[in-house]
Design an enzyme around this catalytic site. Structure first.
Site: not given
Ligand code: PRP
Length: 177
Positions: A42, A102, A164
């Protein structure tokens, strides 16, 4: 007792300037437009909304939803495509948009999957390029801010689905009382 406090890391003016710069770099690389923007839900929805308006060229928008599993889980290094992009991307210039990189798993793996579909290019845009926990190398073509570490929320980024809607990017810190 432990509580969390929010400290502003980047305010809304700094974010707006960063998004304008990212869009301007995209226009230089794609002067005619024709880009397919893919937002990773999201978190990407706020950035994507601002980015495409600042891009100001013909473009299409689609979304994907990806769950990633870090190295601490059974499904180490795997991603699960919960909702795939519907737009055909063969021969197209694609820009994947996310709020944060990340570990790098989400974008590196989904980019690899998209490349199998024969796009002209797949670039990556992220507001925050965070390096401390990087496991997979990701070439971030357009970034807003680079940070080393810290749990950041706001402008699409959440903590247990909260924050958010903050206009700023804040870092969450534990405070002991
Ligand atoms: C978060 C962020 C990225 C991902 C990055 O999404 O929005 O899509 O993690 O992390 P990485 O580089 O370790 O793969 P999340 O899974 O928290 O979902 P969200 O966007 O719905 O909050």
């Amino acid at each position: 007792m432990s509580r969390q406090s929010k400290k502003i890391l980047f305010d809304e003016h700094e974010i707006a300037a960063a998004v304008r710069r990212m869009a301007s770099e995209m226009r230089e690389n794609h002067p005619e437009g024709g880009v397919v923007f893919i937002g990773i839900l999201k978190g990407a929805f706020v950035l994507l909304a601002d980015l495409i308006r600042s891009f100001d060229r013909p473009c299409e928008v689609d979304f994907a939803r990806i769950a990633s599993y870090g190295s601490g889980t059974v499904s180490s290094g795997r991603v699960d495509v919960r909702m795939d992009v519907q737009t055909p991307i063969e021969g197209r210039s694609v820009i994947l948009v996310d709020d944060i990189v990340d570990t790098g798993l989400t974008l590196s793996e989904y980019r690899r999957m998209l490349l199998d579909r024969g796009p002209a290019s797949v670039e990556i845009a992220a507001l925050i390029d965070k390096s401390a926990r990087r496991e997979k190398q990701v070439d971030v073509d357009y970034y807003g801010f680079r940070i080393e570490d810290g749990f950041v929320v706001g402008y699409g980024l959440d903590c247990d689905e909260q924050y958010r809607n903050l206009c700023s990017i804040c870092v969450l810190e534990d405070t002991n009382h």
